[in-house]
Motif scaffolding. Structure first.
Motif, short mmCIF file in Angstrom:
data_model
loop_
_atom_site.label_atom_id
_atom_site.label_comp_id
_atom_site.label_asym_id
_atom_site.label_seq_id
_atom_site.Cartn_x
_atom_site.Cartn_y
_atom_site.Cartn_z
N PHE A 15 0.87 -1.17 0.00
CA PHE A 15 0.00 0.00 0.00
C PHE A 15 0.90 1.21 0.00
N ARG A 60 4.30 1.00 1.72
CA ARG A 60 4.26 0.08 2.84
C ARG A 60 3.93 -1.34 2.37
N ALA A 109 2.44 -4.75 2.93
CA ALA A 109 1.49 -5.38 3.86
C ALA A 109 1.66 -6.89 3.86
N PRO A 137 -0.05 -11.36 14.82
CA PRO A 137 -0.48 -10.21 15.59
C PRO A 137 -1.27 -9.22 14.73
N ASN A 138 -1.89 -8.22 15.35
CA ASN A 138 -2.64 -7.20 14.61
C ASN A 138 -1.74 -6.54 13.58
N GLY A 139 -2.28 -6.34 12.40
CA GLY A 139 -1.50 -5.67 11.37
C GLY A 139 -0.50 -6.57 10.68
N ALA A 140 -0.56 -7.87 10.93
CA ALA A 140 0.41 -8.79 10.34
C ALA A 140 0.19 -8.95 8.84
N GLY A 141 -1.01 -8.65 8.38
CA GLY A 141 -1.29 -8.78 6.94
C GLY A 141 -2.23 -9.93 6.63
N THR A 165 -5.63 -10.15 6.85
CA THR A 165 -6.79 -9.76 6.04
C THR A 165 -6.35 -9.40 4.62
N THR A 166 -5.21 -8.74 4.52
CA THR A 166 -4.71 -8.38 3.19
C THR A 166 -4.44 -9.64 2.37
N GLN A 184 -13.82 -9.81 7.97
CA GLN A 184 -13.55 -9.43 9.36
C GLN A 184 -14.60 -8.40 9.81
N GLU A 206 -11.60 -14.21 10.99
CA GLU A 206 -12.01 -14.08 12.40
C GLU A 206 -13.48 -14.46 12.62
N HIS A 213 -7.96 -15.23 16.10
CA HIS A 213 -7.17 -14.85 17.27
C HIS A 213 -7.42 -15.82 18.42
N1 LIG Z 1 -6.35 -0.27 2.27
C1 LIG Z 1 -5.20 -0.11 2.93
N2 LIG Z 1 -4.45 0.98 2.71
C2 LIG Z 1 -3.27 1.16 3.35
N3 LIG Z 1 -2.77 0.29 4.24
C3 LIG Z 1 -3.47 -0.81 4.51
C4 LIG Z 1 -4.73 -1.08 3.87
N4 LIG Z 1 -5.19 -2.25 4.33
C5 LIG Z 1 -4.28 -2.70 5.22
N5 LIG Z 1 -3.24 -1.85 5.33
C6 LIG Z 1 -2.07 -2.02 6.17
O1 LIG Z 1 -1.53 -3.28 5.90
C7 LIG Z 1 -1.10 -3.92 7.10
C8 LIG Z 1 -1.80 -5.26 7.23
O2 LIG Z 1 -3.17 -5.05 7.52
P1 LIG Z 1 -4.20 -6.25 7.69
O3 LIG Z 1 -5.55 -5.66 7.85
O4 LIG Z 1 -4.01 -7.21 6.60
O5 LIG Z 1 -3.74 -6.90 9.05
P2 LIG Z 1 -4.42 -8.07 9.89
O6 LIG Z 1 -3.37 -9.07 10.10
O7 LIG Z 1 -5.66 -8.51 9.27
O8 LIG Z 1 -4.70 -7.33 11.25
P3 LIG Z 1 -5.92 -7.55 12.29
O9 LIG Z 1 -5.57 -8.68 13.17
O10 LIG Z 1 -5.94 -6.26 13.04
O11 LIG Z 1 -7.14 -7.77 11.49
C9 LIG Z 1 -1.43 -2.99 8.22
O12 LIG Z 1 -0.26 -2.30 8.57
C10 LIG Z 1 -2.43 -2.03 7.63
O13 LIG Z 1 -2.29 -0.76 8.20
#
Ligand SMILES: Nc1ncnc2c1ncn2[C@@H]1O[C@H](COP(=O)(O)OP(=O)(O)OP(=O)(O)O)[C@@H](O)[C@H]1O
Ligand SMILES: [Mg+2]
Lengths: 252, 634
Positions: A13, A16, A18, A37-41, A43-44, A85, A175, A207
């Motif tokens: 992104f 950054r 992801a 952990p949160n933000g690990a990627g 959902t992406t 999610q 989740e 989680h």
């Molecule tokens: N649309 C977006 N634009 C910019 N950054 C994004 C976008 N979607 C996700 N990110 C970034 O990508 C990284 C991974 O996010 P993601 O939502 O995949 O994490 P996650 O593992 O699902 O976290 P959680 O447990 O909180 O759901 C995070 O740092 C987030 O800030």
């Protein structure tokens, strides 16, 4: 036999990263889990696999065919079901109608048919499938309730039901247990087992560690977009890198 | 060379006013999150007040102009915010709802202007006496200098306001991160009031400066100001600098274009169109070519002003409802021809309004260009009927409207909210300017009523019956769009696009489909309207007095209520009959639209809900994810 495979998936992104170079595979009839952990990627990674977002590198293979260039809807029609999610059910519809859409939408019907009020002969089995799924998820009493009035836990089940009605070959759940009561989680566990026993490949982000250890056959651990470790639940739980990633996290 | 310079000066004069209008729109948008579609209507209203003061009451200019610009305009802005937009914000209405509310404000203000001062053109007084100075061969007009000076002044004032002051910091905080600003104690009310006050002040200046060059009519000046939407679009709704430059550049370019001459035929007509419509072309071009606008918040779909409930009317109730409607609609058949003729506009208009229900109520897409589709249907019907049987011509007209509908549908797949609203509006204005108002296309067009397998429908009674048949067919189509798998798919896509896509629905295909159905239907309605009038009048398909007003009426009567649309059509015609002017319905519709914040599903649904004595809705302040995270951290 793997039904869904992600190969070297990378997603950025802006500047950054992801998800970086993650490969993952889901077998038919088995449950795989992604933890991190949160933000690990997580959902992406899901969005990349389902086609909700495009990849910067890598490929997605579904049932032996490369589906990287297909959109989310086309992948869904092939048999890739998912939940979100952030629940996204159809709020103004009843629970039963939500499920019915899940059953109908995987077929591509000419739209003029509906315009002329014709019915699709292939729709015959829809109603009974909806009934079966309602029974499986214990949602029968809520059949005619408008979805927007339900609790998050129930909505997650409705969303799961919608995906199941599309007769998916592989099911991606983001989740699914968050917002569920203990009793509902117990029910979910049974459902996941039943679905996998039917030959569907299941991939979940979760989680709830107990749930993961209990139902998953294979676990992938992500941290900061990279694959840290993968293997059986016990192997991953024992991996020092995984422990470190979780301990590094500031207490929230 | 001299001519070029002279033209550039003239262009700068208009360009600076256009820039002021654009800046006003951007400032209000950035500070309040609301794109004020009523900007032009407010400009017109204040220009009328100014005319009233100076020309009628004899108030000296030194008093009148400052009174209008520095007192009346900001007061109106702040009042509007307090009375209309603050309640919306407190209810956490979606940007789409706020947008429709500005449309309601537009209708209300135009209605008020018409009621107070009528429709006849006025000669607006110039604020500044015009002097001319000759510099060599060049003539410089004082108003050019003054207008440029005003732009400069406004730029300085805005730079100070958003600069390194406490207030500036607040404004920037609100603009960048609304929900964070809410939490961190910025006085959001003050920033909002300021945003509205600046916006209305600039619209007042625009109105006062533009009016003398035009004849002052309620819609005329309004439309000119609406064309300046091109400027905030080119500035992507964010940069004041770009807005200023774009305004001036468009003004100069428009003026210089008059120097260009071509004689080869298709180009000559195109050039002629471009010369008088550069802003319209810039608006449409900007909307189609820019990847996105910098919109505040999530623009969302139009779902928020569809009714909140899936209605499940019992068979008996719907039989009763439709029975009553049929009897009411069919009753004019028993009238003598004289009175019947006055009811003939109802079914045609109803079909057009129902087409808006299809797109907005069912498809969840805002459409501010529906009169364009209707007019295309009418015009193509009229053109084709010279060479083909009328019924085939009618189908041809519907297909022509459908073709443009598909073209509009493509950009609509990826567009939502404000972006889509502006795009459809731009399509409507473009079609109106380049097709309906082009003499070579519309001069001497004859409109005849169709005949059906040898049975002439020219008689007033048979024609009305034919119209009713068309309306019933449209309503049957609508019923099928509402039920079965197709109906569920549409509602699903409207409720949650992500969910719909994940279930296998092709959103692009559905969007194109609704646009096609809706525009074909609008084309039918437009053709019926032309057949009713036995003429093609471009005024009947105006992008402002038709498109915007029709859309507002549909939303007021419940965006997803076909019955409401039919009712609205009856109301328009009845009000016109009772008062003799087509603008009579504006006041009630505008008022109801402005109050839409209190009846979210439209008037009909509001009444039904009242009767059900539903418990008062719980107002939940929803925070965006960022906001929630912040609260959680505290
Ligand atoms: N649309 C977006 N634009 C910019 N950054 C994004 C976008 N979607 C996700 N990110 C970034 O990508 C990284 C991974 O996010 P993601 O939502 O995949 O994490 P996650 O593992 O699902 O976290 P959680 O447990 O909180 O759901 C995070 O740092 C987030 O800030
Ligand atoms: Mg996630």
């Amino acid at each position: 036999m793997s039904v869904l495979e992600g190969r070297g998936i990378t997603k950025r992104f802006g500047g950054r990263v992801a998800v970086e170079d993650v490969s993952i595979s889901v077998d038919a009839g088995a449950v795989a889990a992604v933890i991190g952990p949160n933000g690990a990627g997580k959902t992406t990674l899901f969005s990349c696999l389902t086609g909700a977002s495009s990849l910067d590198a890598g490929a997605v293979v579904f049932d032996g065919a490369d589906v990287t260039s297909l959109g989310a809807d086309a992948r869904a029609r092939l048999g890739l079901g998912r939940t979100f999610q952030r629940v996204s059910v159809f709020g103004s519809m009843t629970v039963a109608d939500n499920l019915l859409v899940g059953a109908e939408a995987t077929r591509r019907t000419p739209l003029w048919r509906g315009l002329l009020g014709r019915t699709d002969p292939r729709a015959a089995g829809d109603a009974s499938r909806v009934e079966r799924v309602l029974a499986l998820l214990d949602l029968e009493e809520l059949r005619d309730v408008e979805a927007r009035t339900l609790s998050t836990g129930r909505l997650r089940l409705v969303e799961l039901g919608r995906a199941l009605c599309g007769e998916p070959r592989v099911l991606l759940l983001d989740e699914p247990a968050s917002g569920l009561s203990d009793a509902e989680t117990e029910g979910l566990r049974a459902v996941l087992r039943a679905v996998a026993a039917d030959g569907v490949g299941v991939l979940l982000v979760e989680h709830d560690v107990r749930l993961v250890l209990d139902v998953a056959d294979h676990v992938y651990a992500l941290a900061q977009g990279r694959l840290l470790s993968s293997g059986t639940p016990d192997e991953v739980a024992a991996d020092p890198a995984v422990r470190r990633a979780y301990l590094d996290r500031a207490p929230s | 060379m001299l001519l070029t310079l002279q033209l550039a000066l003239a262009g700068l004069a208009f360009g600076s006013v256009a820039a002021l209008s654009g800046i006003g729109l951007v400032v209000t948008y950035r500070a309040t999150g609301v794109f004020n579609l009523a900007h032009g209507a407010v400009a017109t209203f204040i220009a009328y007040v100014h005319w009233e003061l100076v020309a009628r009451q004899g108030v000296p200019e030194v008093v009148a102009a400052p009174l209008c610009v520095l007192v009346l305009a900001p007061v109106l802005g702040v009042l509007g915010y307090r009375a209309v937009f603050r309640p919306l914000q407190q209810r956490d209405a979606t940007p789409a709802e706020a947008l429709v509310t500005t449309l309601g404000l537009f209708v209300l203000v135009v209605g008020l202007t018409t009621v107070l001062w009528g429709n006849s053109a006025k000669r607006a007084p110039s604020v500044f006496a015009t002097a001319r100075w000759d510099v060599g061969d060049l003539t410089i007009r004082s108003d050019t200098v003054v207008q440029l000076g005003v732009v400069g002044l406004v730029a300085i004032v805005l730079a100070v306001l958003t600069g390194p002051t406490r207030l500036g910091a607040d404004v920037r905080a609100v603009v960048d991160r609304r929900e964070l600003a809410l939490l961190s104690g910025v006085d959001v009310d003050r920033v909002n009031e300021l945003g509205w006050a600046i916006g209305t002040t600039l619209s007042a200046i625009t109105g006062l400066l533009l009016a003398p060059g035009l004849s002052l009519t309620p819609y005329g000046l309004t439309l000119v100001v609406l064309e300046t939407f091109a400027i905030p679009v080119l500035a992507r709704l964010s940069s004041l600098g770009v807005a200023t430059v774009a305004g001036l550049a468009l003004g100069v370019a428009q003026a210089e274009l008059s120097q260009v001459h071509v004689t080869a035929e298709p180009f000559a007509t195109a050039l002629q169109g471009l010369q008088s419509n550069l802003l319209v072309v810039a608006l449409l071009g900007g909307l189609l070519l820019l990847p996105s606008l910098r919109e505040v918040g999530d623009a969302g779909t139009a779902r928020s002003f569809s009714s909140r409930h899936v209605r499940r009317t019992s068979l008996r109730r719907s039989a009763l409802l439709y029975g009553t409607a049929v009897v009411l609609l069919a009753s004019p058949l028993t009238y003598p021809a004289e009175q019947l003729r006055q009811a003939q506009a109802v079914p045609g208009l109803a079909v057009v309004l129902v087409s808006i229900v299809v797109l907005t109520g069912y498809g969840g897409r805002i459409s501010l260009g529906q009169a364009g589709f209707a007019g295309l249907g009418a015009l193509f019907f009229a053109k084709l009927s010279t060479g083909a049987p009328e019924l085939i011509a009618l189908v041809g007209g519907m297909l022509a409207a459908g073709a443009i509908g598909v073209l509009t549908g493509y950009p609509a797949i990826r567009r939502r909210g404000l972006f889509l609203a502006l795009t459809t509006f731009a399509v409507g204005v473009t079609v109106s300017r380049f097709v309906f108002e082009s003499p070579s296309l519309t001069a001497g067009v004859d409109v005849n009523r169709p005949s059906l397998f040898g049975l002439s429908l020219a008689g007033d009674h048979t024609f009305y019956a034919f119209e009713l048949v068309c309306l019933v067919v449209a309503l049957l189509v609508v019923r099928n769009l509402r039920s079965g798998p197709l109906g569920r798919a549409l509602v699903a896509a409207r409720d949650s696009e992500d969910g719909a896509r994940a279930s296998g629905l092709d959103i692009g295909r559905l969007t194109l489909f609704t646009f096609t159905i809706s525009s074909v239907m609008a084309g039918l309605g437009g053709a019926l309207l032309a057949q009713t009038a036995l003429a093609f009048e471009s005024r009947a398909f105006d992008p402002v007095s038709s498109s915007l007003v029709w859309f507002t009426a549909v939303v007021v009567f419940g965006a997803d209520s076909a019955a409401g649309a039919v009712l609205a059509s009856g109301l328009f015609v009845a009000m016109e009959l009772l008062t003799g002017t087509s603008d009579a319905a504006l006041l009630p519709i505008g008022l109801l639209a402005v109050l839409l914040g209190r009846f979210p599903g439209g008037v009909l649904n509001g009444l039904v809900a009242l009767r059900r004595t539903a418990p008062a809705p719980v107002v939940v302040r929803q925070l965006s994810p960022t906001g929630k995270a912040l609260v959680a951290r505290r």
